[in-house]
Design an enzyme around this catalytic site. Structure first.
Site, PDB file in Angstrom:
ATOM      1  N   GLY A 244       0.802  -1.172   0.053  1.00  0.00           N
ATOM      2  CA  GLY A 244       0.022   0.008   0.052  1.00  0.00           C
ATOM      3  C   GLY A 244       0.740   1.331   0.049  1.00  0.00           C
ATOM      4  O   GLY A 244       0.123   2.312  -0.281  1.00  0.00           O
ATOM      5  N   ARG A 321      -5.702   3.620 -15.016  1.00  0.00           N
ATOM      6  CA  ARG A 321      -5.719   4.707 -13.878  1.00  0.00           C
ATOM      7  C   ARG A 321      -6.242   6.051 -14.133  1.00  0.00           C
ATOM      8  O   ARG A 321      -6.940   6.459 -12.995  1.00  0.00           O
ATOM      9  CB  ARG A 321      -4.372   4.747 -13.447  1.00  0.00           C
ATOM     10  CG  ARG A 321      -3.625   3.376 -13.221  1.00  0.00           C
ATOM     11  CD  ARG A 321      -2.480   3.246 -12.531  1.00  0.00           C
ATOM     12  NE  ARG A 321      -2.691   3.658 -10.910  1.00  0.00           N
ATOM     13  CZ  ARG A 321      -2.553   4.850 -10.519  1.00  0.00           C
ATOM     14  NH1 ARG A 321      -1.695   5.906 -11.188  1.00  0.00           N
ATOM     15  NH2 ARG A 321      -3.179   5.092  -9.259  1.00  0.00           N
ATOM     16  N   TYR A 325      -9.443   6.137 -11.587  1.00  0.00           N
ATOM     17  CA  TYR A 325      -9.324   6.737 -10.404  1.00  0.00           C
ATOM     18  C   TYR A 325      -8.869   8.444 -10.350  1.00  0.00           C
ATOM     19  O   TYR A 325      -8.448   9.091  -9.669  1.00  0.00           O
ATOM     20  CB  TYR A 325      -8.202   6.334  -9.475  1.00  0.00           C
ATOM     21  CG  TYR A 325      -8.109   4.869  -9.603  1.00  0.00           C
ATOM     22  CD1 TYR A 325      -8.987   4.059  -9.079  1.00  0.00           C
ATOM     23  CD2 TYR A 325      -7.008   4.307 -10.422  1.00  0.00           C
ATOM     24  CE1 TYR A 325      -8.731   2.680  -9.037  1.00  0.00           C
ATOM     25  CE2 TYR A 325      -6.912   2.864 -10.480  1.00  0.00           C
ATOM     26  CZ  TYR A 325      -7.744   2.159  -9.857  1.00  0.00           C
ATOM     27  OH  TYR A 325      -7.643   0.613  -9.729  1.00  0.00           O
ATOM     28  N   CYS A 352     -13.832   5.447 -27.413  1.00  0.00           N
ATOM     29  CA  CYS A 352     -15.094   6.048 -27.886  1.00  0.00           C
ATOM     30  C   CYS A 352     -15.862   6.136 -26.279  1.00  0.00           C
ATOM     31  O   CYS A 352     -16.534   5.661 -25.989  1.00  0.00           O
ATOM     32  CB  CYS A 352     -16.214   5.229 -28.635  1.00  0.00           C
ATOM     33  SG  CYS A 352     -15.533   5.262 -30.230  1.00  0.00           S
ATOM     34  N   GLU A 353     -15.124   6.779 -25.320  1.00  0.00           N
ATOM     35  CA  GLU A 353     -15.515   7.214 -24.165  1.00  0.00           C
ATOM     36  C   GLU A 353     -14.910   8.574 -23.729  1.00  0.00           C
ATOM     37  O   GLU A 353     -13.714   8.964 -23.878  1.00  0.00           O
ATOM     38  CB  GLU A 353     -15.386   6.377 -23.150  1.00  0.00           C
ATOM     39  CG  GLU A 353     -15.264   4.787 -23.196  1.00  0.00           C
ATOM     40  CD  GLU A 353     -16.391   4.499 -22.310  1.00  0.00           C
ATOM     41  OE1 GLU A 353     -17.008   5.292 -21.550  1.00  0.00           O
ATOM     42  OE2 GLU A 353     -17.078   3.259 -22.544  1.00  0.00           O
ATOM     43  N   TYR A 382      -0.157  -1.456 -12.094  1.00  0.00           N
ATOM     44  CA  TYR A 382      -1.458  -1.227 -12.415  1.00  0.00           C
ATOM     45  C   TYR A 382      -1.725  -0.617 -13.797  1.00  0.00           C
ATOM     46  O   TYR A 382      -2.617   0.290 -14.105  1.00  0.00           O
ATOM     47  CB  TYR A 382      -2.240  -0.552 -11.497  1.00  0.00           C
ATOM     48  CG  TYR A 382      -2.059  -1.226  -9.899  1.00  0.00           C
ATOM     49  CD1 TYR A 382      -2.722  -2.719  -9.760  1.00  0.00           C
ATOM     50  CD2 TYR A 382      -1.220  -0.616  -8.997  1.00  0.00           C
ATOM     51  CE1 TYR A 382      -2.314  -3.365  -8.691  1.00  0.00           C
ATOM     52  CE2 TYR A 382      -0.993  -1.270  -7.777  1.00  0.00           C
ATOM     53  CZ  TYR A 382      -1.491  -2.525  -7.453  1.00  0.00           C
ATOM     54  OH  TYR A 382      -1.153  -3.198  -6.411  1.00  0.00           O
TER      55      TYR A 382
HETATM   56  N1  LLP Z   1      -1.936  -6.965  -0.697  1.00  0.00           N
HETATM   57  C1  LLP Z   1      -3.187  -6.928  -1.075  1.00  0.00           C
HETATM   58  C2  LLP Z   1      -4.101  -7.926  -0.294  1.00  0.00           C
HETATM   59  C3  LLP Z   1      -3.661  -6.152  -2.072  1.00  0.00           C
HETATM   60  O1  LLP Z   1      -5.022  -6.006  -2.300  1.00  0.00           O
HETATM   61  C4  LLP Z   1      -2.753  -5.326  -2.830  1.00  0.00           C
HETATM   62  C5  LLP Z   1      -3.347  -4.328  -3.825  1.00  0.00           C
HETATM   63  C6  LLP Z   1      -1.317  -5.102  -2.678  1.00  0.00           C
HETATM   64  C7  LLP Z   1      -1.008  -5.946  -1.479  1.00  0.00           C
HETATM   65  C8  LLP Z   1      -0.510  -4.365  -3.040  1.00  0.00           C
HETATM   66  O2  LLP Z   1      -0.593  -3.007  -2.908  1.00  0.00           O
HETATM   67  P1  LLP Z   1       0.151  -1.721  -3.424  1.00  0.00           P
HETATM   68  O3  LLP Z   1       1.782  -1.900  -2.448  1.00  0.00           O
HETATM   69  O4  LLP Z   1       0.562  -1.991  -4.801  1.00  0.00           O
HETATM   70  O5  LLP Z   1      -0.422  -0.790  -3.082  1.00  0.00           O
HETATM   71  N2  LLP Z   1      -5.377  -0.466  -9.482  1.00  0.00           N
HETATM   72  C9  LLP Z   1      -4.969   0.478  -8.545  1.00  0.00           C
HETATM   73  C10 LLP Z   1      -4.410  -0.433  -7.219  1.00  0.00           C
HETATM   74  C11 LLP Z   1      -5.205  -1.323  -6.443  1.00  0.00           C
HETATM   75  C12 LLP Z   1      -4.234  -2.096  -5.578  1.00  0.00           C
HETATM   76  C13 LLP Z   1      -5.118  -3.466  -5.346  1.00  0.00           C
HETATM   77  N3  LLP Z   1      -4.553  -4.304  -4.309  1.00  0.00           N
HETATM   78  C14 LLP Z   1      -4.359   1.548  -8.989  1.00  0.00           C
HETATM   79  O6  LLP Z   1      -3.988   1.539 -10.089  1.00  0.00           O
HETATM   80  O7  LLP Z   1      -3.973   2.547  -8.078  1.00  0.00           O
END
Ligand code: LLP
Length: 404
Positions: A244, A321, A325, A352-353, A382
């Protein structure tokens, strides 16, 4: 810290430790948009994570962020484990050479088939998100005459400061289980006896977190739950602090994001040490976002009374992204058009959006021309993994450079 992307004359360069790369030269010859991956930042960041959490911790790369085979192989070579969320990812991790002992399986909706794949030769840990899932795991493990090593994902009810679509540890989210689930989970553990063993707790409160306070709060709220299960006689081994931690999409300044990992580790390590457990972590974005650049060409320039549009051969189908978001990515031309002053425009795709916008009110270095290349930065996490073939456009290409 010097800039990673810089102009020499009119040309955009990518600074690398061995040799800087002139991006225009690299793009020449390509006929469609593509992601360029530079493994150098990935490696540096993995090492940073390992040094912050210490050699006894286990860092599982959240491969949902980018599951390109070369990136997975590099993660494996660096000694990382892998956090996966589907049978498809499990198979990719096996192909990249990860052992089953290096895998943990997250995700809120694991199918029967995927769990069978994870249990036929049991992986290190399955992160459980509901009592019903635990029951299914117990049944499958029994039928296969195996013991499933599980961790419970705790929902600490922390309202992390990030986009609501990527907040996961709040009471309104579908993820994890709060304390009201504990009695039922305890009963299920008893019922499944030999076939299920609770080995840890896990949490993950959201993504692109720019302040560690809520992550620390989440860990602190989960510690009593760890004690609860330990006191019941379950011999827990690990505490997974999730992933995260975010990056600064607005600049090349890595310092603050490196410090964030350091601060988080410094604040939680002593507390977890007192529990006598091994720390697990699941970073995705922090490791891989800086490794990706989406390179695309200008198809058209369109000027209206209200706006200028730069229309590219890439868009939300390759990089979702910004549409999903309202995420920000820096956009730089590979060649500055020095003859004109800065050019204010929306950089858009062909889909087309109306939401197919990669950058609103972007100030480009001069007005680009048809055929010019633009670089959309920090798209390693992502990006390609969320691409689609919407409108039946061709899928993105991915090219890996490893000049280290
Ligand atoms: N662990 C779990 C259980 C998760 O669901 C995720 C991400 C991570 C670890 C890794 O998180 P990170 O370190 O990458 O923040 N598509 C979105 C982000 C979705 C994250 C989903 N889960 C974006 O492009 O910002």
């Amino acid at each position: 810290m010097s800039e990673r992307f810089y102009y020499k004359g009119e040309d955009l360069f990518l600074a690398r430790s061995s040799q800087d790369l002139e991006l225009k030269k690299f793009a020449d010859g390509h006929e469609q948009a593509f992601y360029l991956y530079d493994l150098e930042p990935f490696e540096e960041r993995a090492q940073h994570y390992i040094s912050c959490f210490g050699p006894e911790a286990r860092i599982h790369y959240a491969m949902k962020a980018n599951s390109h085979p070369e990136i997975l192989k590099r993660a494996r070579d660096l000694g990382l484990g892998v956090d996966l969320v589907s049978g498809g990812e499990l198979q990719k991790a096996l192909n990249a050479g990860f052992s089953r002992e290096q895998m943990i399986f997250s995700g809120v909706g694991k199918s029967k088939k995927d769990l069978e794949l994870a249990l036929q030769d049991p992986i290190s840990q399955i992160n459980v998100e509901s009592p019903m899932e635990l029951d299914r795991i117990g049944e499958i493990a029994k039928s296969l005459k195996k013991c499933a090593r599980v961790a419970f994902r705790y929902n600490p009810n922390v309202n992390a400061d990030t986009h609501p679509y990527i907040r996961t540890g709040f009471k309104e989210n579908k993820f994890g289980m709060d304390e009201s689930f504990l009695p039922e989970l305890t009963d299920l553990l008893k019922r499944h006896g030999e076939n299920v063993r609770l080995v840890g707790l896990t949490l993950h409160i959201g993504s692109q977190l720019l302040n560690v306070d809520s992550s620390v709060e989440a860990v602190e709220k989960t510690i009593p739950v760890y004690r609860y299960f330990n006191d019941l006689g379950h011999k827990l081994e690990s505490f997974d602090v999730g992933g995260g931690l975010g990056i600064d999409y607005h600049s090349d300044n890595y310092e603050s994001e490196f410090q964030r990992v350091e601060e988080f580790a410094r604040r939680v390590r002593p507390q977890l040490k007192s529990l006598g457990c091994r720390i697990f972590a699941e970073p995705g974005r922090f490791l891989v976002a800086r490794s990706g650049i989406l390179l695309a060409q200008v198809e058209y320039i369109k000027k209206t009374a209200y706006k200028n549009f730069v229309i590219l051969n890439t868009g939300m189908h390759h990089l979702m992204r910004p549409s999903l978001y309202k995420a920000y990515h820096r956009i730089l031309p590979l060649k500055k058009r020095a003859e004109s002053s800065s050019f204010l425009c929306d950089v858009v795709g062909p889909v087309c959006e109306s939401s197919d916008v990669l950058g609103y009110d972007v100030s480009l270095e001069g007005e680009p021309q048809q055929g010019d290349w633009l670089a959309i930065l920090d798209t390693g996490a992502y990006g390609a993994v969320m691409a689609s073939s919407y409108n039946s456009f061709s899928r993105e290409l991915e090219v890996c450079i490893d000049l280290t």
